[in-house]
Scaffold this motif. Structure first.
Motif, short mmCIF file in Angstrom:
data_model
loop_
_atom_site.label_atom_id
_atom_site.label_comp_id
_atom_site.label_asym_id
_atom_site.label_seq_id
_atom_site.Cartn_x
_atom_site.Cartn_y
_atom_site.Cartn_z
N VAL A 661 0.70 -1.05 0.22
CA VAL A 661 -0.02 0.09 -0.10
C VAL A 661 0.92 1.24 0.04
N VAL A 662 0.55 2.10 -0.57
CA VAL A 662 1.20 3.83 -0.96
C VAL A 662 -0.03 4.79 -0.31
N SER A 663 0.61 5.46 0.61
CA SER A 663 -0.07 6.32 1.02
C SER A 663 0.79 7.68 1.26
N CYS A 664 0.11 9.12 0.75
CA CYS A 664 1.04 10.15 1.24
C CYS A 664 -0.03 11.30 2.29
N ASP A 665 0.83 11.84 2.57
CA ASP A 665 0.77 13.31 3.78
C ASP A 665 1.11 14.25 3.19
N GLY A 666 2.17 13.97 2.07
CA GLY A 666 3.40 15.38 2.17
C GLY A 666 5.19 13.48 2.21
N ALA A 667 4.85 13.03 2.62
CA ALA A 667 5.31 12.40 2.47
C ALA A 667 5.27 10.93 2.13
N VAL A 668 5.24 10.41 1.12
CA VAL A 668 5.51 8.90 1.15
C VAL A 668 5.30 7.28 2.11
N HIS A 669 4.45 6.39 2.28
CA HIS A 669 4.41 5.63 2.75
C HIS A 669 4.39 4.38 2.25
N ILE A 670 5.28 3.62 2.73
CA ILE A 670 4.95 2.23 1.40
C ILE A 670 5.07 1.69 2.32
N TRP A 671 4.01 0.22 2.83
CA TRP A 671 3.60 -0.23 3.52
C TRP A 671 2.76 -1.53 3.24
N ASP A 672 2.96 -2.72 3.85
CA ASP A 672 2.30 -3.97 4.23
C ASP A 672 1.09 -3.89 4.57
N PRO A 673 0.40 -4.14 3.61
CA PRO A 673 -1.17 -3.75 4.10
C PRO A 673 -1.41 -5.87 5.11
N PHE A 674 -0.36 -6.50 5.08
CA PHE A 674 -1.02 -7.78 6.36
C PHE A 674 -0.90 -7.17 7.73
N THR A 675 0.81 -6.79 7.20
CA THR A 675 1.18 -6.71 9.04
C THR A 675 0.47 -4.80 9.83
N GLY A 676 0.58 -4.12 8.40
CA GLY A 676 0.82 -2.59 9.23
C GLY A 676 1.83 -2.09 8.90
N LYS A 677 3.28 -3.13 8.64
CA LYS A 677 4.60 -2.46 8.79
C LYS A 677 5.37 -1.65 8.09
N THR A 678 5.97 -0.94 8.02
CA THR A 678 6.19 0.84 7.17
C THR A 678 7.30 -1.03 6.49
N LEU A 679 7.56 -0.39 5.01
CA LEU A 679 8.49 -0.99 4.50
C LEU A 679 9.52 0.13 3.95
N ARG A 680 8.99 1.35 3.08
CA ARG A 680 9.88 2.25 2.28
C ARG A 680 9.24 3.66 3.29
N THR A 681 9.86 4.77 2.79
CA THR A 681 9.77 6.80 3.59
C THR A 681 10.06 6.51 2.60
N VAL A 682 9.39 7.95 1.49
CA VAL A 682 10.42 8.41 0.86
C VAL A 682 9.91 10.39 1.46
N GLU A 683 10.25 10.70 0.78
CA GLU A 683 10.36 11.82 1.44
C GLU A 683 10.78 13.25 0.92
N PRO A 684 10.48 14.38 0.63
CA PRO A 684 10.65 15.17 -0.19
C PRO A 684 12.27 15.50 -0.32
N SER A 685 12.58 15.65 -1.42
CA SER A 685 14.03 16.40 -1.61
C SER A 685 14.64 17.61 -0.39
N ASP A 686 13.19 18.47 -0.78
CA ASP A 686 13.36 20.05 -0.23
C ASP A 686 12.39 19.52 0.27
N SER A 687 12.46 20.58 1.19
CA SER A 687 11.35 20.39 2.61
C SER A 687 10.73 21.74 2.00
#
Length: 890
Positions: A661-687
């Motif tokens: 699952v991919v979700s975004c609040d200004g930063a992109v979170h990639i996580w496992d829908p079976f466990t809810g565990k975060t797999l990776r976070t992609v922050e913008p290069s410049d805040s």
């Protein structure tokens, strides 16, 4: 992890404790086994359908092995199938079309295609067939393999028996798949596509003379000698149809008694309905098989109906099933393609069905509701008795005039008679048949037999003649009434069938035999009656004696049984023509999903349509189950809550290839829908340059595309660190912020919509801007890409526009009168729209501009509509509101 599902209670399906594997079930019941690596169960029972698809969301970190609501890989025993195969005839017109085409290609080769659907794709094509991996199962081979399993030879590795076992394993796996799909697809899709095709397949199981032969018992025996009328002596078609009936009953177990009364019974009525022609007609083999299938399925239905329901629909069964079947069975002008054999089988099945109903309802109700069918059946013996003295006359009249003669009968009526059919009738309604019928019905009806059956004395005399023929000097016809307790549960001393008051019967009070009460006895009679030894259901039967001969069985109560709004919507949906490809919104509330404390920003169903995701201002993403439950007022809890976001979530989506699952609040979170565990976070290069829009690439791609406020498009592969590509969307222009992104279904292009109304089309393979144009006069709110290079965009200027990617002018242009269309979704060639005024509209991508709108009632939807998502297969709408509640409407 927030919510664990309850333990499964048995759908006859594997318990996916880790969400994906056939081999995760910890405790196997005694009736279940692994055959050749495939999980097979004997007696399926209902269980929580959510566990079927998602399992218990067990803790695991690897997403490469997980599959949210999808099939396991082939090496784990699953088989990829095509859900689009779900075609059947619905409504009387579609049924006639489908049956008419089948009559032209009657199945005489003994092969049956076991049909099935699959729920992973997004849409059900209208004209497509139901197949399981294009596999053709030879049912005769399966039967032969099952029957010859005891004589297996160890020396020969590849024999007909081993091939038969492989076919049986494949058949069992296909049945497992159908049961799994029936729970996964929900009641409307399962009934429209799975159950309908199974009903049509049931008729194919009885086509051809070989399917109408009685199953072999311990040696050769006459047709009526291996069981009484209640034990339902099976034919080969019964063995072949066993898996089909099992799957049909499983659908009824899942969704309740309405499936039996509102779907199966009308189809039975259609099968047995007389033809449109008023004159004499000869049955074709398809119609003949349909009569046998209809009576067999009715027997199954009667057993599972409650007492109240049975009495409510008994007039329908009498007039829509029994009387039409008897009109074919006792017809003097209609012949059967398979001759006397098929008519004999239909006769045995029909009297077994009538006897079953008589045992269920008791003598008084028989006199009130079944007098006409019983009298009609017995009347055929009088007709044949009258015609015995006119055989020569019939032959001469038929040959000289070239038309059917009209004969006067003892009741004063004139009837047409076909001499060829008369010979067929005489082979079926013999003295043995009269004896087999008269004895049990005299037990069932008692003294009221004189009131119901006018010619009971004649049938009794014929039964007495048969008794004298097999035992010279035996009893007289008057001695046919049993007067002594029988040594067996269903047999009198003369071999006739008598009812008993066992644990399965007595639904309307105990059954009396004469002036005594029958005492149940588990022992078999030591000496066989004149009709031969009792052999139950014969070799290769489809069930045990106790299961197959039960008078009444409880239909298990499932958590997904149809009631209230779900039942009303399901009744409507199964009557909709399959050719109707339009989306109809009826504003029927089916389920509610409360839990968010902030406004719903986005709602996205998973591709399997058994779960959906929602993002909210409360900084959480929730995973919800979509299985039907309750009567429309049920509130469902989330299966999982993801709480790692720090801001309001404005995008959520499923990356299908790696199943994350991919979700975004200004930063992109990639996580496992079976466990809810975060797999990776992609922050913008410049805040100072936040992300403003996100889109996921379709399978087999594993990339995410992100647009930032500096009009730059970046691609990230969820499997690799760093950026994949970075493209500038505008050079020298200032079109504003990117509000929406949409990727084409092929993944070859991406379109970006700006706050100025400008749209840019980019080639994802080269990074070249293919086109940029001013599409709207206001802020672009949402963009969707469709097959065929079609784009649909909505704007704050109250317009909804349909574009071809490289064409300068729009294909269609819709204008909302009062409010902008801030959310929409696609259904085939239609667009379903929503506005902040809580209005739902449906407009076409192909036809000239026209839009039908519906105002949501406050009873079904409260708050302001903020997001909308459509389930294309189930044809439901998910509506999110500003009060944090999501509702499922149809």
């Amino acid at each position: 992890m927030d919510g664990e599902p309850t333990a499964s209670s048995g759908l006859g399906l594997p318990d996916y404790t880790s969400g994906v594997s056939f081999h995760d079930q910890a405790d196997l019941p005694e009736t279940e086994d692994f055959q050749a690596g495939l999980y097979v169960a004997e007696s399926p029972q209902p269980q929580e359908a959510e566990a079927v698809s998602l399992g218990r969301l067990s803790d695991k970190s690897s997403t490469s092995e997980t599959s949210l609501g999808e099939e396991r890989a082939p090496d784990e025993g699953g088989a990829p199938v095509d859900k689009s195969s779900l075609r059947s005839g619905d409504s009387s017109q579609d049924l006639k079309q489908s049956e008419g085409s089948e009559e032209e290609e009657e199945e005489e080769d003994g092969c049956v295609v076991l049909e099935e659907g699959e729920g992973e794709q997004e849409e059900v094509p209208v004209a497509s067939e139901l197949t399981l991996s294009d596999t053709v199962l030879s049912m005769d081979t399966v039967v032969a393999g099952a029957g010859g399993a005891d004589g297996e030879e160890e020396e020969e590795p590849l024999t007909e028996q081993s091939e038969g076992k492989e076919q049986k394993i494949l058949l069992d796996t296909a049945c497992k798949m159908i049961r799994w799909l029936s729970a996964k697809l929900g009641p409307t899709v399962a009934s429209r596509h799975v159950a309908r095709n199974l009903l049509r397949l049931l008729t194919s199981c009885y086509v051809g003379p070989t399917r109408q032969q009685f199953t072999a018992s311990n040696g050769e025996s006459p047709p009526l000698s291996a069981g009484n009328i209640y034990q339902k002596r099976p034919v080969m078609g019964d063995v072949v149809s066993g898996p089909v009936l099992s799957c049909l009953l499983h659908v009824a177990h899942l969704y309740g008694e309405p499936v039996l009364t509102y779907q199966y019974l009308p189809y039975i009525s259609y099968l047995v309905a007389p033809g449109s022609s008023s004159g004499p007609s000869r049955l074709n083999s398809r119609k003949e098989a349909g009569l046998l299938a209809a009576v067999t399925l009715t027997q199954k239905i009667i057993v599972y109906l409650s007492d109240t329901t049975l009495m409510d629909i008994l007039p329908r069964i009498s007039h829509e099933v029994l009387l039409p079947v008897l009109s074919f069975l006792t017809s003097l002008v209609t012949g059967f393609p398979s001759g006397a054999q098929a008519r004999t089988v239909l006769c045995v099945k029909t009297i077994s069905l009538i006897a079953l109903i008589c045992l269920r309802i008791g003598q008084e109700m028989v006199q009130q509701h079944l007098s006409e069918p019983v009298a009609t059946f017995f009347q055929v013996f009088s007709h044949l008795h009258d015609l015995q003295h006119q055989d020569l006359k019939l032959e001469s009249m038929g040959r000289s005039e070239g038309q059917l003669p009209e004969v006067a009968f003892s009741d004063g009526q004139l009837r047409l008679v076909d001499p060829a059919v008369l010979d067929e009738l005489q082979k079926v309604f013999t003295l043995e048949m009269a004896y087999t019928i008269y004895v049990p019905f005299s037990c069932l009806l008692g003294d009221i037999i004189r009131k119901i059956i006018p010619n009971h004395e004649l049938v009794g005399q014929l039964a007495g003649l048969y008794l004298e023929s097999i035992s010279p000097g035996g009893r007289s016809p008057a001695g046919l009434e049993p007067t002594a307790p029988s040594p067996g549960p269903e047999w009198d001393p003369q071999g006739g069938s008598c009812p008993q008051d066992d644990s399965h019967s007595g639904t309307f009070g105990s059954v009396l035999v004469g002036n005594r009460i029958q005492i149940p006895d588990d022992s078999q009679p030591e000496s066989p009656g004149p009709l031969g030894p009792i052999s139950g259901v014969g070799g290769g039967g489809i069930g045990s004696l106790s299961e197959d001969n039960a008078l009444k069985r409880e239909l298990p109560r499932s958590a997904h049984g149809l009631s209230g709004n779900w039942l009303a919507y399901w009744q409507y949906e199964i009557g909709v023509s399959q050719q109707d490809a339009h989306f109809h919104f009826h504003q029927i509330r089916l389920q509610s999903f409360p839990g968010h404390s902030g406004a719903i920003k986005c709602v996205v169903p998973l591709s399997s349509e058994d779960f959906f995701l929602s993002g909210s201002k409360d900084r959480t993403v929730r995973l919800w189950p979509l299985y039907n439950s309750g009567d429309g007022t049920r509130e469902t809890a989330p299966r999982l809550i993801y709480t790692q976001h720090r801001k309001s979530v404005f995008f959520v989506g499923q990356l299908e290839a790696p199943q994350c699952v991919v979700s975004c609040d200004g930063a992109v979170h990639i996580w496992d829908p079976f466990t809810g565990k975060t797999l990776r976070t992609v922050e913008p290069s410049d805040s100072r340059v936040p992300l403003t829009a996100v889109a996921v690439m379709p399978a087999p791609y594993t990339s995410i595309t992100m647009a930032s406020s500096d009009s730059t498009l970046r691609f990230v592969d969820c499997r690799k660190p760093g950026l994949q590509h970075e493209f500038r969307l505008s050079s020298g222009l200032n079109p504003g912020l990117v509000r929406s992104l949409a990727v084409s279904p092929s993944g070859r292009s991406v379109v970006a919509g700006f706050s100025s109304g400008f749209m840019v089309l980019l080639d994802t393979r080269t990074g070249l801007v293919l086109r940029g144009w001013p599409a709207h006069e206001g802020d672009i709110l949402q963009i969707k890409a469709v097959e065929g290079s079609v784009l649909v965009s909505s704007s704050s200027d109250h317009s909804l526009t349909v574009w071809k990617e490289l064409e300068p002018k729009p294909t269609h242009h819709y204008k909302s009168a009062s409010d902008p269309i801030h959310t929409f979704d696609l259904y085939g060639s239609e667009v379903v729209t929503g506005t902040v005024a809580n209005k739902i509209g449906v407009c076409s991508l192909l036809e000239p501009p026209s839009q039908a709108t519906t105002k949501l009632s406050s009873e079904n939807f409260r708050g302001t509509l903020t997001s909308l998502a459509l389930l294309p297969t189930k044809r439901h709408l998910l509506l999110g509101s500003d009060n944090g509640v999501i509702r499922l409407l149809a």
